[in-house]
Design a protein around this motif. Structure first.
Motif, mmCIF file in Angstrom:
data_model
loop_
_atom_site.group_PDB
_atom_site.id
_atom_site.type_symbol
_atom_site.label_atom_id
_atom_site.label_comp_id
_atom_site.label_asym_id
_atom_site.label_seq_id
_atom_site.Cartn_x
_atom_site.Cartn_y
_atom_site.Cartn_z
ATOM 1 N N GLY A 123 0.911 -1.071 0.103
ATOM 2 C CA GLY A 123 0.100 0.003 0.025
ATOM 3 C C GLY A 123 0.760 1.362 0.014
ATOM 4 O O GLY A 123 1.697 1.404 0.840
ATOM 5 N N SER A 124 0.769 2.150 -0.979
ATOM 6 C CA SER A 124 1.337 3.227 -1.223
ATOM 7 C C SER A 124 0.714 4.517 -1.645
ATOM 8 O O SER A 124 -0.648 4.532 -1.415
ATOM 9 C CB SER A 124 2.390 3.092 -2.145
ATOM 10 N N TYR A 125 1.149 5.580 -1.891
ATOM 11 C CA TYR A 125 0.715 6.776 -2.517
ATOM 12 C C TYR A 125 -0.295 7.186 -1.449
ATOM 13 O O TYR A 125 -1.293 7.944 -1.827
ATOM 14 C CB TYR A 125 -0.170 6.373 -3.626
ATOM 15 N N PHE A 126 0.118 7.250 -0.165
ATOM 16 C CA PHE A 126 -0.690 8.004 0.961
ATOM 17 C C PHE A 126 -0.662 9.337 0.728
ATOM 18 O O PHE A 126 0.613 9.766 0.803
ATOM 19 C CB PHE A 126 -0.395 7.348 2.344
ATOM 20 N N PHE A 127 -1.662 10.167 0.709
ATOM 21 C CA PHE A 127 -1.690 11.565 0.427
ATOM 22 C C PHE A 127 -0.497 11.822 -0.864
ATOM 23 O O PHE A 127 -0.078 12.757 -0.814
ATOM 24 C CB PHE A 127 -1.161 12.138 1.487
ATOM 25 N N GLY A 128 -0.686 10.891 -1.775
ATOM 26 C CA GLY A 128 0.427 10.942 -3.031
ATOM 27 C C GLY A 128 1.915 11.074 -2.474
ATOM 28 O O GLY A 128 2.670 11.305 -3.621
ATOM 29 N N GLN A 129 2.311 10.266 -1.681
ATOM 30 C CA GLN A 129 3.697 10.215 -1.265
ATOM 31 C C GLN A 129 4.141 9.067 -0.498
ATOM 32 O O GLN A 129 5.057 8.402 -0.762
ATOM 33 C CB GLN A 129 4.013 11.526 -0.364
ATOM 34 N N SER A 130 3.320 8.781 0.584
ATOM 35 C CA SER A 130 3.935 7.520 1.499
ATOM 36 C C SER A 130 5.310 7.884 2.105
ATOM 37 O O SER A 130 6.185 7.206 1.598
ATOM 38 C CB SER A 130 3.723 6.086 0.954
ATOM 39 N N SER A 131 5.476 8.837 2.609
ATOM 40 C CA SER A 131 7.036 9.421 3.080
ATOM 41 C C SER A 131 7.505 8.891 4.424
ATOM 42 O O SER A 131 8.404 9.296 4.791
ATOM 43 C CB SER A 131 6.828 10.704 2.902
ATOM 44 N N PHE A 132 6.971 7.885 5.089
ATOM 45 C CA PHE A 132 7.493 7.337 6.036
ATOM 46 C C PHE A 132 8.694 6.322 5.549
ATOM 47 O O PHE A 132 8.570 5.149 5.749
ATOM 48 C CB PHE A 132 6.563 6.253 7.139
ATOM 49 N N ALA A 133 9.825 6.833 4.959
ATOM 50 C CA ALA A 133 10.662 6.097 4.219
ATOM 51 C C ALA A 133 11.695 7.080 3.776
ATOM 52 O O ALA A 133 11.605 8.119 3.893
ATOM 53 C CB ALA A 133 10.073 5.801 2.970
ATOM 54 N N THR A 134 12.876 6.182 3.433
ATOM 55 C CA THR A 134 14.053 7.053 2.917
ATOM 56 C C THR A 134 13.794 7.615 1.428
ATOM 57 O O THR A 134 14.581 9.053 1.456
ATOM 58 C CB THR A 134 15.404 6.046 3.048
ATOM 59 N N HIS A 135 12.966 7.240 0.898
ATOM 60 C CA HIS A 135 12.515 7.811 -0.471
ATOM 61 C C HIS A 135 11.099 7.636 -0.744
ATOM 62 O O HIS A 135 10.399 6.689 -0.081
ATOM 63 C CB HIS A 135 13.119 7.076 -1.498
ATOM 64 N N ALA A 136 10.524 8.422 -1.559
ATOM 65 C CA ALA A 136 9.137 8.510 -1.625
ATOM 66 C C ALA A 136 8.768 8.784 -3.070
ATOM 67 O O ALA A 136 9.407 9.922 -3.718
ATOM 68 C CB ALA A 136 8.524 9.388 -0.752
ATOM 69 N N ILE A 137 7.748 8.243 -3.897
ATOM 70 C CA ILE A 137 7.261 8.585 -5.070
ATOM 71 C C ILE A 137 6.037 9.678 -4.787
ATOM 72 O O ILE A 137 5.015 9.275 -3.878
ATOM 73 C CB ILE A 137 6.898 7.500 -5.973
ATOM 74 N N ALA A 138 6.217 10.559 -5.482
ATOM 75 C CA ALA A 138 5.104 11.632 -5.391
ATOM 76 C C ALA A 138 4.901 12.121 -6.715
ATOM 77 O O ALA A 138 5.469 11.756 -7.890
ATOM 78 C CB ALA A 138 5.360 12.933 -4.435
ATOM 79 N N ARG A 139 3.851 13.177 -7.033
ATOM 80 C CA ARG A 139 3.726 13.748 -8.407
ATOM 81 C C ARG A 139 3.942 15.014 -8.335
ATOM 82 O O ARG A 139 4.128 15.806 -7.195
ATOM 83 C CB ARG A 139 1.934 13.529 -8.503
#
Length: 366
Positions: A131-147
């Protein structure tokens, strides 16, 4: 590439740091190396099953960092840009075109489904989707994909690792005063709840030069912080009805109130604290999604009262986050005084400390 992320396996589970794969950015996406990410009540709402999300999943929605890769359709963001991430929106509906993306008709789908609109996920663990893209980011991580649409460039001068909360909690509280409600210089404001959202509203009220700023908060340390940030009065809800304590300060009541509790009992008391033609703005998310507030129709009419639901401070992040940054650089918006930094690896300890009221807003450092 491999990343580390704080992962939820299911409802009411603790976060576990896991290594997983993240895809390259596609289309209008950007890959951000996270410098810091705020810990917000909305993240915990997923943990406790109050918001829908796909498990195993990675949440986190107040990230900031440096862009390290961009998709082929990205035109306004480049590798090396310092950015803060915020909520996701479609950019095409009526509300988005009006500069009100927090009321995007696809807000729920874009922020809570745990995947891209096509159903794919940029995160995978042991070959399976995460599960990802939470609020378009899922940033509890070292890296995140956003728009590209939900990241905002940050100027030099602001501490990059602290900027993430501008994308949600801080802009929600400050925006309620500076964008949602027509608060004017010299007018009065009641803020119910002295957490990071409520105290961000206090900071916004100071920028707006409001005359009387009252904070209702049961934790003494937070009341003291509120005064240091510019509140003119603080009250303890444990000392009696908030409405009675407010009217001891302002016999005719307050012009505006901002509620961060979404409690029916509290809101009923807040309405009793309002002046004629007063306005209540509700920022909190009710723990019970079926909760209802009973309002006397004759009272509303006779007193000229208004009640407004507020999402993300009615913010257009592309314009409002740089505005808040500028206030901060001018020394007028010291939101950094709300923040305590902790390692991402201590996320569970941070949740407990924040829950006990020992810290106000934790920013997790990967």
């Amino acid at each position: 590439m491999k990343i580390s992320a704080a992962t939820l396996e299911g409802v009411n589970q603790k976060f576990a740091i896991k290594e997983m794969d993240i895809s390259d950015p596609v289309a209008d996406e950007v890959l951000v190396e996270i410098a810091g990410v705020g810990l917000c009540h909305t993240d915990l709402a997923v943990q406790h099953g109050q918001l829908p999300f796909a498990f195993p999943g990675v949440v986190g929605h107040e990230g900031s960092g440096t862009v390290v890769a961009v998709g082929p359709d990205v035109t306004g963001i480049a590798v090396g840009d310092r950015v803060g991430a915020t909520f996701n929106s479609c950019g095409e509906c009526t509300q988005c075109n009006l500069g009100m993306p927090s009321y995007c008709v696809e807000f729920m789908a874009r922020n809570f489904t745990g995947s891209r609109p096509d159903g794919s996920s940029p995160l995978s663990l042991d070959g399976g989707p995460v599960g990802s893209y939470f609020f378009g980011q899922s940033s509890f991580a070292t890296h995140a994909i956003a728009r590209e649409r939900n990241v905002v460039k940050l100027v030099e001068g602001i501490a990059l690792e602290l900027a993430g909360p501008l994308g949600c909690g801080v802009q929600t509280g400050a925006g309620a005063v500076l964008r949602s409600l027509p608060c004017a210089k010299g007018e009065s404001l009641l803020v119910v709840g002295g957490g990071s959202v409520g105290l961000s509203a206090v900071l916004g009220a100071v920028v707006r030069e409001m005359g009387t700023i009252i904070v209702a908060e049961p934790v003494a340390a937070r009341r003291e912080l509120a005064l240091s940030l510019g509140a003119t009065h603080v009250i303890d809800p444990n000392d009696g009805l908030v409405s009675e304590q407010v009217r001891a300060v302002l016999p005719e009541g307050v012009n505006y109130a901002i509620d961060t509790t979404a409690s029916v009992k509290v809101l009923t008391d807040v309405i009793a604290a309002m002046s004629q033609r007063g306005t209540v703005g509700m920022l909190g998310v009710p723990s019970d999604p079926t909760a209802e507030l009973a309002l006397g129709l004759l009272e509303i009419q006779a007193r000229g009262l208004s009640f407004k639901g507020i999402v993300e401070g009615d913010s257009d992040p592309e314009a409002f986050i740089p505005e808040l940054v500028q206030y901060h650089l001018e020394g007028r918006f010291p939101f950094d005084k709300l923040i305590t930094k902790m390692p991402l690896s201590q996320i569970n300890e941070a949740i407990e400390a924040q829950g006990r009221g020992e810290v106000l807003k934790v920013v997790l450092i990967p």
